[in-house]
Scaffold this active site. Structure first.
Site, PDB file in Angstrom:
ATOM      1  N   ARG A 131       0.839  -1.203   0.000  1.00 42.66           N
ATOM      2  CA  ARG A 131       0.000   0.000   0.000  1.00 42.66           C
ATOM      3  C   ARG A 131       0.877   1.258   0.000  1.00 42.66           C
ATOM      4  O   ARG A 131       0.556   2.260  -0.666  1.00 42.66           O
ATOM      5  CB  ARG A 131      -0.956  -0.011   1.197  1.00 42.66           C
ATOM      6  CG  ARG A 131      -2.002   1.072   1.145  1.00 42.66           C
ATOM      7  CD  ARG A 131      -3.078   0.896   2.206  1.00 42.66           C
ATOM      8  NE  ARG A 131      -2.556   1.103   3.558  1.00 42.66           N
ATOM      9  CZ  ARG A 131      -3.287   0.939   4.671  1.00 42.66           C
ATOM     10  NH1 ARG A 131      -4.544   0.547   4.606  1.00 42.66           N
ATOM     11  NH2 ARG A 131      -2.741   1.170   5.859  1.00 42.66           N
ATOM     12  N   LYS A 183      -2.352   7.256   0.970  1.00 42.27           N
ATOM     13  CA  LYS A 183      -2.099   7.583   2.375  1.00 42.27           C
ATOM     14  C   LYS A 183      -0.974   8.618   2.384  1.00 42.27           C
ATOM     15  O   LYS A 183       0.203   8.291   2.571  1.00 42.27           O
ATOM     16  CB  LYS A 183      -1.701   6.296   3.123  1.00 42.27           C
ATOM     17  CG  LYS A 183      -2.155   6.259   4.561  1.00 42.27           C
ATOM     18  CD  LYS A 183      -2.124   4.844   5.097  1.00 42.27           C
ATOM     19  CE  LYS A 183      -1.979   4.827   6.595  1.00 42.27           C
ATOM     20  NZ  LYS A 183      -2.942   5.608   7.344  1.00 42.27           N
ATOM     21  N   GLU A 224     -15.855   6.794   5.871  1.00 45.19           N
ATOM     22  CA  GLU A 224     -15.082   6.142   6.937  1.00 45.19           C
ATOM     23  C   GLU A 224     -14.875   7.143   8.053  1.00 45.19           C
ATOM     24  O   GLU A 224     -15.329   8.288   7.961  1.00 45.19           O
ATOM     25  CB  GLU A 224     -13.740   5.680   6.372  1.00 45.19           C
ATOM     26  CG  GLU A 224     -12.913   6.843   5.813  1.00 45.19           C
ATOM     27  CD  GLU A 224     -11.580   6.431   5.210  1.00 45.19           C
ATOM     28  OE1 GLU A 224     -11.120   5.313   5.489  1.00 45.19           O
ATOM     29  OE2 GLU A 224     -10.999   7.254   4.490  1.00 45.19           O
TER      30      GLU A 224
HETATM   31  N1  PXG Z   1      -9.013   5.050   7.131  1.00 43.65           N
HETATM   32  C1  PXG Z   1      -8.073   5.998   7.257  1.00 43.65           C
HETATM   33  C2  PXG Z   1      -8.320   7.345   6.708  1.00 43.65           C
HETATM   34  C3  PXG Z   1      -6.853   5.678   7.881  1.00 43.65           C
HETATM   35  O1  PXG Z   1      -5.907   6.602   7.993  1.00 43.65           O
HETATM   36  C4  PXG Z   1      -7.677   3.435   8.270  1.00 43.65           C
HETATM   37  C5  PXG Z   1      -8.841   3.805   7.615  1.00 43.65           C
HETATM   38  C6  PXG Z   1      -7.526   2.033   8.758  1.00 43.65           C
HETATM   39  O2  PXG Z   1      -6.616   1.338   7.920  1.00 43.65           O
HETATM   40  P1  PXG Z   1      -5.718   0.137   8.486  1.00 43.65           P
HETATM   41  O3  PXG Z   1      -4.897  -0.288   7.323  1.00 43.65           O
HETATM   42  O4  PXG Z   1      -4.891   0.692   9.608  1.00 43.65           O
HETATM   43  O5  PXG Z   1      -6.645  -0.913   8.942  1.00 43.65           O
HETATM   44  C7  PXG Z   1      -6.646   4.392   8.394  1.00 43.65           C
HETATM   45  C8  PXG Z   1      -5.342   4.069   9.047  1.00 43.65           C
HETATM   46  C9  PXG Z   1      -3.469   6.717  14.312  1.00 43.65           C
HETATM   47  C10 PXG Z   1      -3.473   6.552  12.854  1.00 43.65           C
HETATM   48  O6  PXG Z   1      -2.448   7.177  14.835  1.00 43.65           O
HETATM   49  C11 PXG Z   1      -4.365   5.704  12.245  1.00 43.65           C
HETATM   50  C12 PXG Z   1      -4.349   5.544  10.858  1.00 43.65           C
HETATM   51  C13 PXG Z   1      -3.489   6.279  10.139  1.00 43.65           C
HETATM   52  C14 PXG Z   1      -2.614   7.137  10.760  1.00 43.65           C
HETATM   53  C15 PXG Z   1      -2.580   7.269  12.129  1.00 43.65           C
HETATM   54  O7  PXG Z   1      -4.478   6.368  14.947  1.00 43.65           O
HETATM   55  N2  PXG Z   1      -5.267   4.683  10.327  1.00 43.65           N
END
Ligand code: PXG
Length: 285
Positions: free
Chosen positions: A52, A151, A184
């Site tokens: 990713r 991201k 989301e």
């Molecule tokens: N949506 C968004 C916009 C994200 O940034 C997720 C969903 C969940 O994806 P994953 O791959 O983690 O299951 C994310 C990712 C934090 C933090 O510190 C969390 C994310 C990104 C950056 C920081 O809580 N989540």
């Protein structure tokens, strides 16, 4: 505790792990990142996270100066060098040093940074009782402006929604997309349960394709729970039997109140709790 931070091929003490003020990652949010998690020293779905990261980089025409296999190795090494068992890893690639203008072609040295640290978990009480969230007035970026699949280091869209959530006393906030559909939360994907069926917005609803989301869909299908990736409205959320969020940091966390409305019974539901346990076991297996 001082961490050994990976930066461009070497490990340096965190105090010496610095980037230039001319880095376009700082000046323009021009770069990409990943947040990963390790359990007992092993990174969960490392290859998927690294894939990713490279897809995000490719979408912004940023060439990462190492292979995906080398990136995986460097992430593993960051975890082991810092003696991290259960931890959080941040991998960042910036466009590098350039001029005080937007032109990315004036940047020639992408900065590759990996930070492995311990993880700050949400309080157990939130997992037991469930979260309250609000719908933010800030919509997710229009896909033709900035795809939610990237991201990128520019997280202001999510941060603005997070600020609104925090002002309302909520640690997460629901974001709709430009069509008014459920997208989301600011750092987590969203799931509903309706009549025993698991529902979640599709990848083209302006969401990040979460690694935890993928794992939960697989777990549900393996447990013969029907899963539908389908467009959802705010009313679908209000009238759902259950709601939960997924993310690397949160894992699976129940939601029991949205915009002051109780979801289902107002307590974490059976499907949510089952998937939360299944994910907990998968991540630690
Ligand atoms: N949506 C968004 C916009 C994200 O940034 C997720 C969903 C969940 O994806 P994953 O791959 O983690 O299951 C994310 C990712 C934090 C933090 O510190 C969390 C994310 C990104 C950056 C920081 O809580 N989540």
């Amino acid at each position: 505790m001082s961490r050994q931070v990976y930066i461009n091929g070497s490990f340096v003490p965190q105090e010496q792990a610095t980037v230039s003020v001319f880095d376009h990652g700082l000046l323009y949010g021009d770069g990409v990142f990943e947040g990963l998690r390790s359990y007992s020293g092993k990174v969960f779905r490392l290859e998927a996270h690294v894939r990713r990261l490279y897809e995000s980089a490719s979408a912004i025409s940023l060439e990462i100066p190492m292979s995906q296999a080398q990136m995986c190795e460097a992430i593993d090494l960051s975890v082991s060098k810092n003696g991290i068992d259960d931890g959080y890893i941040r991998a960042v690639v910036t466009r590098g040093v350039g001029t005080l203008g937007l032109d990315p072609n004036r940047c020639s040295n992408p900065q590759v940074i990996i930070i492995a640290d311990t993880i700050a978990l949400y309080p157990q009480e939130l997992y037991d009782q469930g979260l309250e969230i609000i719908t933010s007035s800030v919509i997710r970026n229009h896909p033709a402006a900035l795809s939610a699949h990237i991201k990128s280091l520019n997280y202001l869209n999510n941060i603005l929604a997070k600020i609104e959530g925090l002002q309302a006393g909520c640690i997460e906030a629901l974001m709709l997309n430009h069509k008014g559909e459920v997208a989301e939360c600011t750092g987590d994907n969203l799931f509903l349960v309706r009549d025993g069926v698991l529902l979640t917005p599709p990848l083209d609803a302006s969401i990040l394709g979460g690694i935890t989301r993928d794992a939960v869909i697989e777990l549900a299908r393996g447990a013969t729970i029907e899963v539908q990736e389908t467009a959802l409205t705010k009313d679908d959320v209000y009238s759902a039997d259950e709601c939960f969020l997924t993310g690397t940091a949160a894992e699976v966390i129940p939601v029991v109140k949205v915009d002051s409305r109780l979801i289902g019974t107002g307590k974490p539901g059976p499907v949510t709790l089952d998937l939360k346990d299944r994910f907990h076991r998968l991540a630690r297996s």
